[in-house]
Scaffold this motif. Structure first.
Motif, mmCIF file in Angstrom:
data_model
loop_
_atom_site.group_PDB
_atom_site.id
_atom_site.type_symbol
_atom_site.label_atom_id
_atom_site.label_comp_id
_atom_site.label_asym_id
_atom_site.label_seq_id
_atom_site.Cartn_x
_atom_site.Cartn_y
_atom_site.Cartn_z
ATOM 1 N N SER A 33 1.762 -17.286 29.099
ATOM 2 C CA SER A 33 0.557 -17.586 30.407
ATOM 3 C C SER A 33 1.263 -18.304 31.541
ATOM 4 N N THR A 91 -7.191 -18.832 25.518
ATOM 5 C CA THR A 91 -8.371 -17.862 25.654
ATOM 6 C C THR A 91 -9.325 -18.664 24.599
ATOM 7 N N ASP A 92 -10.798 -18.277 24.795
ATOM 8 C CA ASP A 92 -11.665 -18.926 24.149
ATOM 9 C C ASP A 92 -11.500 -18.423 22.461
#
Length: 95
Positions: A62, A3-4
């Motif tokens: 993920s 994620t960012d």
């Protein structure tokens, strides 16, 4: 996939590692006491190891989780083999 927020945290850690490595280089150039230099090397190694752990955790949560829930057995097997190779590689680097 990172994620960012995860990317930002990893980049901050990597900047710290970079600073630690630069400090080791300065210490070598300046002839610092060996134990101090080794302590700094251990800190940089530990910090880089933590970055690796975080990337691996993200990969498992993920990519591996996605493959595990896939209907494609080849995809599942590929991700499992990938993890096995990775663990074997890192197991040989540990004590």
């Amino acid at each position: 996939m990172l994620t960012d927020e995860e990317k930002s945290k990893l980049k901050n850690r990597l900047r710290r590692v970079s600073g630690q490595v630069a400090a080791v280089e300065r210490m070598v150039d300046e002839g610092a006491y060996c134990i101090d230099t080794l302590t700094q090397i251990a800190a940089a190694t530990g910090a880089l190891g933590k970055v690796g752990q975080l990337v691996l955790e993200s990969h498992i949560r993920s990519c591996v989780a996605e493959a595990a829930s896939s209907d494609n057995p080849a995809e599942r097997d590929e991700k499992l083999e990938e993890l096995i190779r990775l663990f074997r590689k890192y197991a040989s680097l540990s004590d």
